[in-house]
Scaffold this active site. Structure first.
Site, PDB file in Angstrom:
ATOM      1  N   SER B 120      -1.566 -33.980  52.606  1.00  0.00           N
ATOM      2  CA  SER B 120      -2.869 -33.705  53.612  1.00  0.00           C
ATOM      3  C   SER B 120      -3.850 -34.613  53.961  1.00  0.00           C
ATOM      4  O   SER B 120      -3.533 -35.545  54.715  1.00  0.00           O
ATOM      5  CB  SER B 120      -3.571 -32.374  53.093  1.00  0.00           C
ATOM      6  OG  SER B 120      -3.179 -31.673  51.872  1.00  0.00           O
ATOM      7  N   HIS B 143       0.200 -30.689  57.227  1.00  0.00           N
ATOM      8  CA  HIS B 143      -0.111 -29.313  57.521  1.00  0.00           C
ATOM      9  C   HIS B 143      -1.487 -29.137  58.042  1.00  0.00           C
ATOM     10  O   HIS B 143      -2.281 -29.670  58.004  1.00  0.00           O
ATOM     11  CB  HIS B 143      -0.012 -28.393  56.342  1.00  0.00           C
ATOM     12  CG  HIS B 143      -1.226 -28.659  55.346  1.00  0.00           C
ATOM     13  ND1 HIS B 143      -2.322 -28.089  55.193  1.00  0.00           N
ATOM     14  CD2 HIS B 143      -0.962 -29.462  54.184  1.00  0.00           C
ATOM     15  CE1 HIS B 143      -3.207 -28.507  54.270  1.00  0.00           C
ATOM     16  NE2 HIS B 143      -2.371 -29.261  53.594  1.00  0.00           N
TER      17      HIS B 143
END
Lengths: 70, 239
Positions: B120, B143
């Site tokens: 991330s 994501h």
């Protein structure tokens, strides 16, 4: 027990305040060291904060080392 | 560099006089220490901690610790390059972006190595350096941004998160070779992660997509960094 919730783990199981106060940051020479209080006057090094790789070769400041503070 | 010489002389004089003092006082001199490294290491490990302090059993990287270190690296003339070591699960977006911007704005050569995971918000940090490496076994999960906890004002928060995501996308596409469309495609991909959208990109794929510059570990990173250092030294000489 299974918890199905959008809440974070820490909202459901609050952490013991003592675990925060046990930890301290101290300055040794040019390095910053995080220490954890284990028992009366005795501390353990949990983390060495430095960008200088040579500092990590210093045996006395290796994480895990315990020492006495009077 | 001629401006360094008088400083060195002074240092040597000081060293010598303190040595003489030590010998006079104690009859001994200290054991010579290893010379200071011209390359410093910035480890980004565990979770990236933001405004909320995580319980101590979590391994965290605190930006209030790293930002002064980055400033110190920038200021210290003896430090010529920085290696950023990443093994992070991600964490606070704004803290991560702050670190990325700080690393991206260092004037000295920087190289990053993704070891284990750079998930991330670890992605903008990994690409913020001049050159990035990933070990073949490391992975990076791309994501969309998410939030846990109590939300006050859902529509506003939704818009705010959307803007935050836009900032992350802009930073990553601006500092790596990945195209915005590709990055968004990976970010919103279905079927790669169980019951979630996003993609888990493994070492070689990250290089293929242009997210990371090359496959490599410590040896490659050190080699590249010394190359970048000599390039920047050459540039200084010309100036």
């Amino acid at each position: 027990m299974i918890l199905y919730t959008p809440l974070s783990e820490f909202d459901i199981f609050p952490t013991d305040q003592a675990s925060y106060t046990n930890r301290q940051m101290i300055d040794v020479d040019e390095m910053t060291v995080e220490i954890e209080h284990i028992e009366q006057g005795s501390y353990r090094i949990t983390q060495l904060l430095s960008t200088n790789p040579q500092h990590f070769l210093n045996q006395s400041l290796t994480p895990g080392t315990t020492f006495q503070l009077y | 560099m001629p401006d360094k010489e008088p400083n060195n002389d002074q240092n040597q004089d000081q060293n010598q006089s303190s040595l003489v003092q030590k010998i006079q006082q104690l009859g001994q001199s200290s054991v010579p220490t290893a010379p200071d490294s011209n390359i410093h290491v910035l480890p980004i490990i565990g979770q990236i901690e933001g405004h909320i302090q995580l319980p101590p059993q979590n391994k965290t990287t605190k930006y209030e610790h790293l930002i002064p270190q980055i400033v110190a690296i920038e200021q210290n003339p003896k430090i010529e390059g920085v290696i950023v070591l990443l093994n992070t699960v991600g964490g606070d977006v704004e803290a991560g972006l702050a670190l990325s911007e700080m690393i991206a704005s260092i004037s000295k050569p920087t190289v990053s190595i993704v070891l284990g995971g750079g998930h991330s918000i670890g992605i903008p940090i990994a690409v913020s350096t001049n050159y990035s490496f990933i070990v073949p076994t490391a992975t990076m999960t791309i994501h969309p941004i998410r939030l846990t906890g109590l939300v006050i004002g859902v529509p506003q928060t939704f818009e705010y998160l959307d803007k935050m995501q836009e900032r992350v996308i802009r930073f990553v596409t601006g500092h790596s070779n990945i195209k915005e469309e590709k990055f968004k495609e990976l970010m919103f991909e279905k079927g790669n992660l169980t019951r979630d959208i996003g993609t888990n990109v493994v070492g070689r794929d990250a290089v293929e997509y242009g997210l990371i510059d090359a496959i490599g570990g410590v040896k490659e990173a050190m080699h590249k960094l010394s190359e970048l250092i000599s390039e920047s030294n050459d540039r200084k000489m010309i100036q």
